[in-house]
Motif scaffolding. Structure first.
Motif, mmCIF file in Angstrom:
data_model
loop_
_atom_site.group_PDB
_atom_site.id
_atom_site.type_symbol
_atom_site.label_atom_id
_atom_site.label_comp_id
_atom_site.label_asym_id
_atom_site.label_seq_id
_atom_site.Cartn_x
_atom_site.Cartn_y
_atom_site.Cartn_z
ATOM 1 N N PRO A 74 2.639 -14.478 31.741
ATOM 2 C CA PRO A 74 3.297 -13.885 32.576
ATOM 3 C C PRO A 74 2.432 -12.923 33.581
ATOM 4 O O PRO A 74 1.508 -12.435 33.153
ATOM 5 N N LEU A 75 2.766 -12.884 34.878
ATOM 6 C CA LEU A 75 2.188 -12.121 35.907
ATOM 7 C C LEU A 75 3.130 -11.264 36.421
ATOM 8 O O LEU A 75 4.459 -11.305 36.739
ATOM 9 N N THR A 76 2.662 -9.887 36.798
ATOM 10 C CA THR A 76 3.243 -9.047 37.707
ATOM 11 C C THR A 76 2.522 -8.625 38.768
ATOM 12 O O THR A 76 1.285 -8.840 38.778
ATOM 13 N N ILE A 77 3.063 -7.963 39.730
ATOM 14 C CA ILE A 77 2.410 -7.517 41.193
ATOM 15 C C ILE A 77 2.789 -6.067 41.317
ATOM 16 O O ILE A 77 3.945 -5.762 41.313
ATOM 17 N N SER A 78 1.636 -5.375 41.551
ATOM 18 C CA SER A 78 2.078 -3.923 42.021
ATOM 19 C C SER A 78 1.175 -3.588 43.121
ATOM 20 O O SER A 78 0.028 -4.081 43.425
ATOM 21 N N SER A 79 1.567 -2.555 43.853
ATOM 22 C CA SER A 79 0.826 -2.054 44.954
ATOM 23 C C SER A 79 0.364 -0.610 44.613
ATOM 24 O O SER A 79 -0.417 -0.118 45.483
ATOM 25 N N SER A 80 0.753 0.188 43.442
ATOM 26 C CA SER A 80 0.146 1.380 43.177
ATOM 27 C C SER A 80 0.636 2.442 44.269
ATOM 28 O O SER A 80 -0.168 3.383 44.571
ATOM 29 N N ALA A 81 1.863 2.179 44.836
ATOM 30 C CA ALA A 81 2.335 2.867 46.127
ATOM 31 C C ALA A 81 2.711 4.431 45.242
ATOM 32 O O ALA A 81 3.140 4.571 44.312
ATOM 33 N N ARG A 82 2.299 5.287 46.142
ATOM 34 C CA ARG A 82 2.401 6.849 45.651
ATOM 35 C C ARG A 82 3.652 7.352 46.397
ATOM 36 O O ARG A 82 4.143 8.362 46.278
ATOM 37 N N SER A 83 4.067 6.665 47.456
ATOM 38 C CA SER A 83 5.155 7.125 48.346
ATOM 39 C C SER A 83 5.817 5.978 48.927
ATOM 40 O O SER A 83 5.454 4.845 48.657
ATOM 41 N N VAL A 84 7.150 6.257 49.525
ATOM 42 C CA VAL A 84 7.767 4.968 50.127
ATOM 43 C C VAL A 84 6.636 4.411 51.160
ATOM 44 O O VAL A 84 6.961 3.122 51.490
ATOM 45 N N LEU A 85 6.153 5.098 51.826
ATOM 46 C CA LEU A 85 5.199 4.654 52.846
ATOM 47 C C LEU A 85 4.144 3.531 52.512
ATOM 48 O O LEU A 85 3.715 2.832 53.129
ATOM 49 N N GLY A 86 3.735 3.694 51.017
ATOM 50 C CA GLY A 86 2.929 2.775 50.498
ATOM 51 C C GLY A 86 3.506 1.592 49.903
ATOM 52 O O GLY A 86 2.707 0.584 49.561
ATOM 53 N N LEU A 87 4.890 1.440 49.996
ATOM 54 C CA LEU A 87 5.311 0.292 49.773
ATOM 55 C C LEU A 87 5.340 -0.955 50.561
ATOM 56 O O LEU A 87 4.828 -0.882 51.942
ATOM 57 N N ARG A 88 5.014 -2.250 50.055
ATOM 58 C CA ARG A 88 5.065 -3.530 50.911
ATOM 59 C C ARG A 88 6.068 -4.356 50.725
ATOM 60 O O ARG A 88 6.718 -4.481 49.712
#
Length: 106
Positions: free
Chosen positions: A51-65
């Motif tokens: 299985p794979l997961t994807i993350s962005s390590s966003a620290r705030s809402v502005l870092g979300l994609r």
């Protein structure tokens, strides 16, 4: 991460996370190195089907994609949109408890 660890991850249904932060914030050689490692990871994923997961390590809402942006970044190392959606949904599957190995028979 090599073929031995990939096989163990597939046998134990252990998800491997792809962190997109090196692609989002990195420049030059670190970004190229991350893309190359993710290419290798995708080869192992297709071979062993862990299985794979994807993350962005966003620290705030502005870092979300958005999903389209994530799909665009993941296309750099061979993932199509269905693979991306499956990996994003994989977070829920990875956190769900698995069935118990011991079954009680009345």
């Amino acid at each position: 991460f090599d073929h031995v660890v990939a096989r163990i991850a597939a046998e134990n249904i252990t998800a491997i996370d792809i962190d997109l932060s090196p692609l989002i914030s990195g420049r030059g050689h670190p970004r190229q190195k991350a893309i190359h490692r993710y290419l290798d990871l995708m080869v192992l994923h297709r071979r062993f089907e862990f299985p794979l997961t994807i993350s962005s390590s966003a620290r705030s809402v502005l870092g979300l994609r958005a999903v389209r942006e994530v799909a665009g970044l993941c296309s750099l190392f061979g993932m199509d949109e269905t693979d991306v959606r499956e990996a994003l949904a994989g977070v829920g599957r990875a956190t769900e408890p698995r069935e118990s190995i011991v079954k009680v028979i009345p």
